[in-house]
Design a protein around this motif. Structure first.
Motif, short mmCIF file in Angstrom:
data_model
loop_
_atom_site.label_atom_id
_atom_site.label_comp_id
_atom_site.label_asym_id
_atom_site.label_seq_id
_atom_site.Cartn_x
_atom_site.Cartn_y
_atom_site.Cartn_z
N PHE A 299 -41.28 46.91 -126.36
CA PHE A 299 -41.83 47.61 -127.15
C PHE A 299 -41.32 48.33 -128.03
CE2 PHE A 299 -40.37 50.03 -123.65
CZ PHE A 299 -39.71 51.79 -124.04
N ASP A 300 -42.15 49.16 -128.65
CA ASP A 300 -41.41 50.48 -130.17
C ASP A 300 -40.81 51.59 -128.97
OD1 ASP A 300 -42.49 48.65 -131.67
OD2 ASP A 300 -44.60 49.56 -131.64
N PRO A 301 -39.82 51.93 -130.03
CA PRO A 301 -39.47 52.93 -129.42
C PRO A 301 -40.37 53.82 -129.52
CG PRO A 301 -38.76 52.69 -131.81
CD PRO A 301 -39.32 51.56 -131.51
N PRO A 302 -39.96 55.46 -129.37
CA PRO A 302 -40.68 56.69 -129.17
C PRO A 302 -40.89 57.26 -130.74
CG PRO A 302 -39.29 57.10 -127.73
CD PRO A 302 -38.96 55.73 -127.98
N ALA A 303 -41.99 57.42 -130.88
CA ALA A 303 -42.21 57.89 -132.59
C ALA A 303 -41.47 58.88 -133.03
CB ALA A 303 -43.66 58.97 -132.41
N ASP A 304 -40.59 59.77 -132.13
CA ASP A 304 -39.38 60.61 -132.51
C ASP A 304 -38.12 60.13 -132.49
OD1 ASP A 304 -38.63 60.41 -129.67
OD2 ASP A 304 -38.87 62.52 -129.23
N ASN A 305 -38.21 58.78 -131.90
CA ASN A 305 -36.63 58.70 -131.97
C ASN A 305 -36.80 56.58 -133.43
OD1 ASN A 305 -34.08 57.56 -132.33
ND2 ASN A 305 -33.87 58.11 -129.91
N PRO A 306 -37.38 56.20 -133.66
CA PRO A 306 -37.85 55.12 -134.67
C PRO A 306 -35.92 54.13 -134.85
CG PRO A 306 -37.56 56.78 -136.06
CD PRO A 306 -37.93 57.86 -134.93
N ASP A 307 -35.55 55.85 -135.16
CA ASP A 307 -34.35 54.59 -135.33
C ASP A 307 -34.06 53.48 -134.02
OD1 ASP A 307 -33.89 55.16 -137.82
OD2 ASP A 307 -32.37 56.37 -137.68
N ARG A 308 -33.52 53.61 -132.43
CA ARG A 308 -33.54 52.39 -131.42
C ARG A 308 -34.07 51.37 -131.66
NH1 ARG A 308 -35.20 55.98 -126.23
NH2 ARG A 308 -33.49 54.26 -125.33
#
Length: 265
Positions: free
Chosen positions: A110-119
Motif C-alpha cells: 500500500f501507499d506510504p503515509p502522507a507525512d512520509n511519502p519517501d518510503r
C-alpha cells in the motif's frame, strides 16, 4: 429534581453492569491496533504508522499478553492471501550455507503515509519462526540477521522451545523438535522488517551447518500489514543442493516463492 435523581441512579446501574460484564476495560499497553492482544500485528501497525520509539518500547515490554490471536495457513479465508516462507541451502565444501526468506503478499502492499511519502509503496512484516536441522550440525557463530529484518535485533517473540517470551535470536542445541519428532538443533527467529518496498522474497536470516545438516524444517507465525491477524505457516522442509550457477540460484528462489503461494490456491 426526582427526574435527575432517577437518571443519575440509572447511569450508576448501567456503569456497574458495564464494569461487571467487562464492557469497560483499561487500554492494554502495547496493543497498538486495539484488538485486545499484544502480538506481531501491533508491530506492523506501529511500522505502518511510523510510530514513536516509546510506542515500540511499550509494545516490546508487553509482548505476548494476553495470548495473541492467530489464523492457520489452511483457513479458507486466507488461502490466497498472506506471506510465505522459503529457504535455500547451498553445499560449500564441508559446510552447507542456508538463507531463509519471507515473501510478502504483493496484493497487500500500500501507499506510504502522507507525512512520509519517501518510503514508497510497500509493506511491513513481523515473524516468529523456527528452523530445525539435525542435532550437532548447526554452527552457532554463523547465525546472522539480514536486511530488511535486521533493524532491531532485540525483537521479542514467544519461544516454543522454552515456552517463554524472549528477545532476539535464540539458539537451542540438541533440543526436542517442536515441528516433528526427535532431537534437533534449532533456531527461533523473532524479527520484524520496518518497511519492505521490493516485491518478491526478502532475506531474513542466514546460517551454516556441517554436511549432516542437509535438511531444514521451518515454520511459525508471520504477520503482514493489512491482514486481520497473525498467520501460522505449517512446517515445511528444504533440501540442500550442490553449489549452482547464479542463474540456477535465481530460478530456485523464484520457484520457492511460487510454490509457497501455490499452496494457498
Amino acid at each position: 429534581m426526582n427526574f435527575l435523581r432517577s437518571s443519575f441512579k440509572a447511569t450508576l446501574v448501567l456503569l456497574a453492569l458495564a464494569i461487571v460484564q467487562g464492557a469497560i476495560a483499561a487500554p492494554i499497553t502495547g496493543d497498538l491496533n486495539g484488538d485486545g492482544s499484544v502480538n506481531l500485528m501491533d508491530y506492523v501497525t506501529w511500522s505502518d504508522a511510523g510510530g514513536t520509539s516509546g510506542e515500540l518500547d511499550g509494545w516490546r515490554a508487553a509482548y505476548g499478553s494476553p495470548s495473541p490471536a492467530t489464523l492457520h495457513s489452511d483457513d479458507a479465508s486466507i488461502m490466497s492471501v498472506g506471506p510465505t516462507a522459503s529457504a535455500i541451502g547451498i553445499e560449500n565444501g564441508s559446510i552447507i550455507e542456508w538463507i531463509a526468506y519471507f515473501t510478502p503478499d504483493p496484493s497487500l502492499y500500500f501507499d506510504p503515509p502522507a507525512d512520509n511519502p519517501d518510503r514508497g509503496v510497500g509493506t511491513s512484516m513481523g515473524v516468529g519462526f523456527n528452523y530445525e536441522v539435525a542435532a550437532g550440525t548447526l554452527i552457532p557463530s554463523s547465525v546472522m540477521l539480514l536486511s530488511p529484518f535486521d533493524f532491531d535485533p532485540m525483537f521479542p517473540g514467544s519461544d516454543p522451545y522454552t515456552g517463554s517470551v524472549v528477545e532476539g535470536i535464540q539458539l537451542h542445541a540438541s533440543t526436542a523438535s517442536v515441528m516433528g519428532g526427535g532431537v534437533v538443533d534449532a533456531i527461533f527467529l523473532p524479527a520484524g522488517s520496518e518497511w519492505i518496498t521490493a516485491f518478491g522474497p526478502a532475506t531474513a536470516i542466514k546460517f551454516s551447518t556441517t554436511a549432516g545438516g542437509r535438511e531444514l524444517t521451518f515454520g511459525g507465525v508471520v504477520a503482514q500489514s493489512q491482514l486481520p491477524n497473525e498467520i501460522i505457516l505449517a512446517p515445511q522442509t528444504a533440501q540442500a543442493v550442490p553449489e549452482p550457477s547464479a542463474l540456477l540460484l535465481i530460478g530456485l528462489l523464484v520457484g520457492c516463492a511460487l510454490m509457497g503461494h501455490a499452496r494457498r490456491t
